[in-house]
Write a protein that holds these residues in place. Structure first.
Motif, short mmCIF file in Angstrom:
data_model
loop_
_atom_site.label_atom_id
_atom_site.label_comp_id
_atom_site.label_asym_id
_atom_site.label_seq_id
_atom_site.Cartn_x
_atom_site.Cartn_y
_atom_site.Cartn_z
N LEU A 1 0.82 -1.20 0.00
CA LEU A 1 0.00 0.00 0.00
C LEU A 1 0.86 1.26 0.00
O LEU A 1 0.60 2.19 -0.75
N MET A 2 1.87 1.27 0.88
CA MET A 2 2.72 2.46 0.96
C MET A 2 4.05 2.09 1.57
O MET A 2 4.17 1.13 2.33
N VAL A 3 5.07 2.87 1.21
CA VAL A 3 6.42 2.69 1.73
C VAL A 3 6.95 4.04 2.14
O VAL A 3 6.87 5.01 1.38
N GLN A 4 7.47 4.14 3.40
CA GLN A 4 8.11 5.37 3.87
C GLN A 4 9.61 5.18 3.79
O GLN A 4 10.16 4.18 4.26
N THR A 5 10.30 6.12 3.13
CA THR A 5 11.75 6.04 3.02
C THR A 5 12.37 7.33 3.53
O THR A 5 11.75 8.40 3.48
N ASP A 6 13.60 7.21 4.00
CA ASP A 6 14.36 8.37 4.42
C ASP A 6 15.78 8.21 3.92
O ASP A 6 16.45 7.20 4.22
N GLN A 7 16.23 9.15 3.09
CA GLN A 7 17.55 9.12 2.49
C GLN A 7 17.81 7.80 1.76
O GLN A 7 18.88 7.22 1.85
N GLY A 8 16.79 7.36 1.04
CA GLY A 8 16.92 6.17 0.21
C GLY A 8 16.75 4.86 0.92
O GLY A 8 16.77 3.80 0.27
N LYS A 9 16.58 4.87 2.24
CA LYS A 9 16.41 3.62 2.99
C LYS A 9 14.97 3.47 3.44
O LYS A 9 14.33 4.44 3.86
N VAL A 10 14.47 2.25 3.38
CA VAL A 10 13.09 1.99 3.76
C VAL A 10 12.94 2.06 5.27
O VAL A 10 13.67 1.38 6.00
N ALA A 11 12.02 2.91 5.75
CA ALA A 11 11.73 3.00 7.18
C ALA A 11 10.64 2.01 7.56
O ALA A 11 10.75 1.29 8.55
N PHE A 12 9.57 1.98 6.76
CA PHE A 12 8.50 1.00 7.02
C PHE A 12 7.70 0.79 5.75
O PHE A 12 7.79 1.57 4.79
N ALA A 13 6.90 -0.27 5.75
CA ALA A 13 5.98 -0.55 4.66
C ALA A 13 4.66 -1.01 5.24
O ALA A 13 4.62 -1.73 6.24
N LEU A 14 3.57 -0.59 4.64
CA LEU A 14 2.24 -1.08 4.98
C LEU A 14 1.72 -1.84 3.77
O LEU A 14 1.58 -1.26 2.68
N ASN A 15 1.45 -3.14 3.94
CA ASN A 15 1.04 -4.01 2.84
C ASN A 15 -0.30 -4.65 3.13
O ASN A 15 -0.81 -4.63 4.26
N LEU A 16 -0.85 -5.26 2.11
CA LEU A 16 -1.91 -6.25 2.28
C LEU A 16 -1.29 -7.62 2.05
O LEU A 16 -0.60 -7.84 1.05
N VAL A 17 -1.52 -8.53 3.00
CA VAL A 17 -1.05 -9.91 2.88
C VAL A 17 -2.27 -10.81 3.00
O VAL A 17 -2.88 -10.92 4.06
N LYS A 18 -2.66 -11.37 1.87
CA LYS A 18 -3.90 -12.15 1.80
C LYS A 18 -5.08 -11.31 2.28
O LYS A 18 -5.98 -11.80 2.97
N GLY A 19 -5.03 -10.05 1.95
CA GLY A 19 -6.11 -9.13 2.29
C GLY A 19 -6.02 -8.56 3.67
O GLY A 19 -6.84 -7.71 4.06
N ARG A 20 -5.01 -8.95 4.44
CA ARG A 20 -4.89 -8.48 5.83
C ARG A 20 -3.85 -7.38 5.93
O ARG A 20 -2.74 -7.53 5.41
N PRO A 21 -4.16 -6.29 6.63
CA PRO A 21 -3.18 -5.22 6.80
C PRO A 21 -1.95 -5.74 7.53
O PRO A 21 -2.07 -6.44 8.55
N THR A 22 -0.77 -5.39 7.01
CA THR A 22 0.49 -5.85 7.58
C THR A 22 1.47 -4.69 7.61
O THR A 22 1.73 -4.07 6.58
N PHE A 23 2.02 -4.44 8.80
CA PHE A 23 3.01 -3.38 8.96
C PHE A 23 4.38 -4.03 9.10
O PHE A 23 4.56 -4.97 9.89
N ILE A 24 5.37 -3.51 8.34
CA ILE A 24 6.71 -4.08 8.32
C ILE A 24 7.70 -2.95 8.52
O ILE A 24 7.65 -1.92 7.84
N ALA A 25 8.63 -3.14 9.45
CA ALA A 25 9.72 -2.20 9.68
C ALA A 25 10.95 -3.01 10.05
O ALA A 25 11.04 -3.53 11.17
N GLY A 26 11.88 -3.16 9.12
CA GLY A 26 13.04 -4.00 9.36
C GLY A 26 12.60 -5.42 9.63
O GLY A 26 11.86 -6.03 8.84
N SER A 27 12.99 -5.97 10.79
CA SER A 27 12.61 -7.35 11.13
C SER A 27 11.28 -7.42 11.87
O SER A 27 10.78 -8.50 12.16
N THR A 28 10.70 -6.25 12.15
CA THR A 28 9.42 -6.22 12.87
C THR A 28 8.28 -6.34 11.88
O THR A 28 8.26 -5.67 10.84
N ARG A 29 7.29 -7.17 12.27
CA ARG A 29 6.17 -7.41 11.37
C ARG A 29 4.92 -7.67 12.21
O ARG A 29 4.92 -8.51 13.10
N ILE A 30 3.84 -6.92 11.89
CA ILE A 30 2.55 -7.13 12.54
C ILE A 30 1.50 -7.34 11.47
O ILE A 30 1.37 -6.52 10.56
#
Length: 909
Positions: free
Chosen positions: A78-107
């Motif tokens: 859905l969206m990706v936040q970057t700072d100075q070319g590096k990914v800070a976090f991503a918000l995705n749909l995974v099998k239709g479920r909202p998923t937040f990812i930041a480095g090794s953290t995933r909800i």
């Protein structure tokens, strides 16, 4: 799906395509975006709103609303936040479920987002940890993220090859630099967004209209920047006067009219009614070169030196483009035939003209590319003398000359003259040509005398299609316009024949009636040709051509005849087009088939052109996806959205170049132009572009047909948001209509292009699209020569050879180039010895640029690094050839390396 999550967490933003424009930084939001699956990603610079007094460094709240359009993007970012070319976090749909990812953290939430309904989300990072909320309720937790940077760029609906793409809407997306109480999140989740009150941005904007333009030189050039030479101007040299008959007999009841004389209009004081009287004294006038421009005559007669040598062009005054001229000839009208009507036809005059015959004004012409056809029967009877006087009028906005020099640089590309299109817009001066002093005004194409009786033939149309995959059959459709020139009804027999095929039919014509006589394969089985000799592009087969002879007869006596050459071939196209639902579809389109069904397939209007991943694409017209003329194509994702040309069902790897203007004095003799085409063919090229239509003339298309060179044919407007737009759209369209009717039977033409590097203004663009569909119907109309289903232009300066394999000119690349020094012998013919070495103003005047897109700086730097500093002209020339060999080899080997994967055409500028 874990692989996508890892990719998003570890990949810099360069893995996705950003939108065409990047707005100023948004403080905290909101971001509201309507996302079409076929569109591009949207990159928004964003900075979190300031923290409240109790917030800790690294606290943040990301919140907003999501409405999925359908279930096909259940696994999509859905969206990706970057700072100075590096990914800070991503918000995705995974099998239709909202998923937040930041480095090794995933909800990941347990519940899916329903299709067609708004779902609220929030991600809060504060002292209580990292919490994901869905519709105001806790959906997952993790440890607090430390050192989070709440600024940079937000990329919405990022695109990455191999992954699904979200389609739907995001509303009220915000990023705050503090945590938010859960009660506040629950309250926000209870207030559904009202889409009627939200201004949604889009990831697939429509093509913009022109916003700015330049006018060329605003004042005469400063004297200290004018080019200087160590040699004087050359002495003018008069050429022998050719011995030509006034009427040179041709085929089909037509004669070429010669014997022209030329004078500047201010040098005489008589009006057209006097100048066009038989016996008028022109002994002091120049013997004119026709076809040719005013300057062609003045150089041929020894008034001015050859402008192509050294700085001789500066010896020719600008007044040539600011005054009128008279051309005149006289001849005895042919007699003794059954013909009762005599026509005077000008195949090309620039810019405008009054036509006088025997003291009478018979008509006028305006625009460089429309024919002037005049019935002179009432003023010039058979057997009598016809005196013809033509007053040439210059364009109203000739602009101011810009002289290239080492100090002045290349100058602007054109200026005010573009307003006057259709004309030779580059004649004001471009970065590849100096200002042409007369702006190419004059009678630049042949003049004909035509005689017919009652039934006159117009511009026929020949359409060939190949109904079988093995090309064993060809259907040939012939449409012949016929006009009754009399005040009485007539019955005429129209006959058409080619090879061993002949068809005919009788037609009743009312007085002055015009009609189109159609010969269709369904009615005339002989028009279905077995085992046809096809026209092929160079390298794919022979460019076989056929002569169609058309004749009208009345009571057994010939009235008119015409011979037209054509090729049996069919052009189709593969390309990516947006559909009604915002999906980018890879399709094959057969416009000849669409024409037979009366269907409109491609929407190339400003509203129809949409931003997509990798550039811009036109759209499918409403309902066109269901047409039998449209075939869905699986694969070729890497080629999207780029064009692929097919001839006779075969994909053509298009290699070629652009021709800006064949000759700056429009010397269009076949023996002068044919070497260009022969070299193109012998270099294994198969496509050529008629840049801004500057070579819209019979011999250009004839040679392209014969040498198997496909033609991308431009009309006469140039760069959007840089050049002026034409001032007179009806005039432009009058010229365009005549050009399409005149040249549509040439098999070499594979596409019509509205504008160089940009789309014509909406009124002109729509008119051109409609014209091509009506008067042709078998070829693609593309508004722009680049970006829309085509690659962007350039680069034009020297680049490392390996980059032509990895970076440049992907897809269907219409323009790229590198500085190219000619052969030593050629350069010595163009430059006086005093200016040959070291590099001088004369070099700059002849296109050796010091600035802008074609700057030679990187070229010269590469020469020094690879081969050492050049010490003489001969040394420079040898090193230049080695450098250019590497560049041009890499350009085309790089093209071959990506053929049908990332490349479909590569054309030199």
């Amino acid at each position: 799906m874990k692989y996508l999550a890892v990719a998003l967490a570890a990949t810099a933003l360069s893995g996705w395509q950003a939108s065409a424009s990047e707005p100023s930084a948004v403080v905290g939001g909101p971001i509201n975006v309507d996302i079409a699956r076929g569109g591009d990603s949207v990159k928004v610079p964003i900075a979190a709103r300031s923290a409240n007094a109790t917030a800790r460094t690294g606290d943040f709240t990301l919140s907003g609303w999501v409405l999925p359009k359908d279930a096909s993007a259940a696994d999509a970012p859905l969206m990706v936040q970057t700072d100075q070319g590096k990914v800070a976090f991503a918000l995705n749909l995974v099998k239709g479920r909202p998923t937040f990812i930041a480095g090794s953290t995933r909800i990941t939430a347990n519940a899916t987002m329903p299709v067609g309904r708004w779902t609220h989300f929030a991600v809060i990072n504060d002292a209580n940890g990292l919490v994901l909320y869905v519709n105001g309720r806790t959906a997952g937790r993790a440890r607090r993220l430390e050192g989070f940077a709440s600024q940079g760029s937000m990329t919405v609906a990022p695109r990455q090859s191999g992954y699904q793409t979200f389609a739907g809407r995001l509303a009220d997306v915000r990023l705050d630099q503090s945590g938010t109480p859960s009660a506040t999140i629950a309250s926000e989740a209870g207030r559904l967004p009202n889409p009627d009150l939200i201004g949604f941005a889009t990831n697939s904007p429509k093509w913009p209209v022109q916003k700015k333009q330049q006018i060329g030189m605003e004042a005469p050039q400063s004297a200290d920047t004018l080019p200087k030479s160590g040699a004087p101007f050359s002495a003018p040299i008069a050429k022998p006067i050719p011995d030509l008959p006034v009427l040179a007999s041709g085929a089909d009841g037509r004669w070429t009219l010669n014997g022209w004389r030329l004078v500047a209009a201010p040098d005489i004081h008589d009006a057209g009614a006097v100048v066009s009287r038989a016996g008028y004294d022109v002994s002091r006038w120049h013997v004119a070169t026709v076809p040719g421009t005013v300057l062609t005559t003045l150089v041929d007669r020894g008034v001015y030196p050859d402008p192509g040598y050294g700085l001789n062009n500066m010896a020719i005054p600008e007044k040539l483009s600011r005054q009128a001229y008279w051309y005149r000839t006289q001849f005895r009208v042919p007699a003794g035939k059954a013909a009762t009507n005599t026509f005077l036809t000008f195949k090309g005059i620039n810019y405008a003209a009054e036509i006088w015959v025997n003291g009478q004004l018979v008509g006028d012409v305006k625009g460089a590319f429309v024919r002037g056809r005049f019935d002179i029967s009432k003023v010039a009877a058979p057997g009598t003398i016809a005196a013809v006087a033509v007053k040439i009028l210059p364009p109203p906005h000739p602009g101011i000359a810009q002289e290239e020099s080492l100090k002045a640089g290349a100058g602007e590309n054109g200026g005010m003259l573009v307003l006057d299109g259709p004309t030779f817009v580059a004649a004001e001066g471009w970065d590849w040509i100096p200002s042409i002093r007369d702006r190419n005004i004059g009678i630049w194409q042949p003049v004909l005398i035509e005689q017919v009786s009652a039934a006159r033939i117009g511009d026929p149309q020949i359409v060939t299609t190949l109904p079988k995959p093995d090309n064993s059959l060809a259907n040939v459709e012939v449409r012949v316009p016929v006009e009754n020139l009399t005040d009485q009804p007539v019955e005429t027999v129209v006959r058409a024949s080619f090879d061993d095929v002949a068809v005919s039919r009788s037609v009743q014509l009312a007085p002055r009636q015009k009609t189109v006589v159609a010969f269709m394969p369904g009615e005339f089985p002989q028009l279905t040709v077995r085992n046809p000799l096809l026209w092929w592009p160079n390298g794919y087969g022979k460019p076989n051509l056929h002569d169609l002879r058309i004749e009208t007869s009345i009571a057994g006596r010939k009235s008119d005849e015409r011979t037209t050459r054509f090729g049996i071939r069919q052009v189709t196209y593969d390309m990516s087009l947006m559909d009604d639902a915002g999906e980018l579809r890879r399709v094959g389109i057969d416009l000849s088939r669409a024409r037979s069904m009366g269907q409109h397939i491609v929407d190339g209007t400003h509203d129809g052109i949409r931003k997509v991943k990798g550039g811009w694409a036109a759209s499918l017209a409403p309902g066109a996806l269901k047409s039998a003329a449209v075939t869905r194509i699986d694969g070729e994702e890497e080629l999207a959205p780029h064009l692929v040309i097919r001839v006779n069902g075969v994909r053509i790897a298009a290699r070629g170049g652009n021709i800006g203007m064949d000759d700056f004095m429009k010397r269009i003799e076949r023996d002068r132009l044919e070497p260009f085409f022969r070299l193109h063919r012998d270099g294994n090229m198969n496509i050529i572009r008629n840049w801004v239509g500057q070579n819209t003339e019979d011999v250009f298309f004839d040679l392209a047909d014969e040498y198997g060179l496909m033609v991308l044919n431009d009309f006469w407007e140039s760069t959007q948001d840089y050049n002026q737009q034409v001032d007179d759209v009806p005039l432009f369209m009058n010229n365009a209509q005549d050009v399409v009717a005149r040249y549509r039977n040439h098999p070499s033409i594979v596409a019509w292009i509205g504008r160089n590097e940009g789309v014509p203004q909406p009124s002109l663009n729509v008119a051109l699209q409609s014209l091509i569909e009506k008067e042709d119907g078998t070829r693609l109309y593309m508004g722009s020569s680049n970006n829309v289903n085509l690659a962007g232009s350039g680069p034009y300066d020297w680049r490392e050879p390996e980059t032509y394999f990895t970076e440049h000119a992907k897809g269907f690349a219409v323009e790229l180039g590198t500085p190219s020094f000619p052969t030593l012998e050629s350069w010595k013919r163009a430059i006086p010895k005093e200016d040959l070495w070291p590099i001088s103003d004369a070099w700059a005047y002849h296109d050796w640029h010091q600035d802008r897109g074609g700057s030679v700086k990187t070229y010269m730097d590469a020469m020094r690094v690879r081969f050492g500093e050049p010490t003489s002209l001969e040394d420079f020339s040898g090193k230049a050839q080695l450098l250019q060999y590497d560049s041009h080899r890499a350009i085309f080997e790089g093209f071959n390396a990506g053929i049908w994967k990332t490349n479909s055409a590569r054309m030199l500028w």
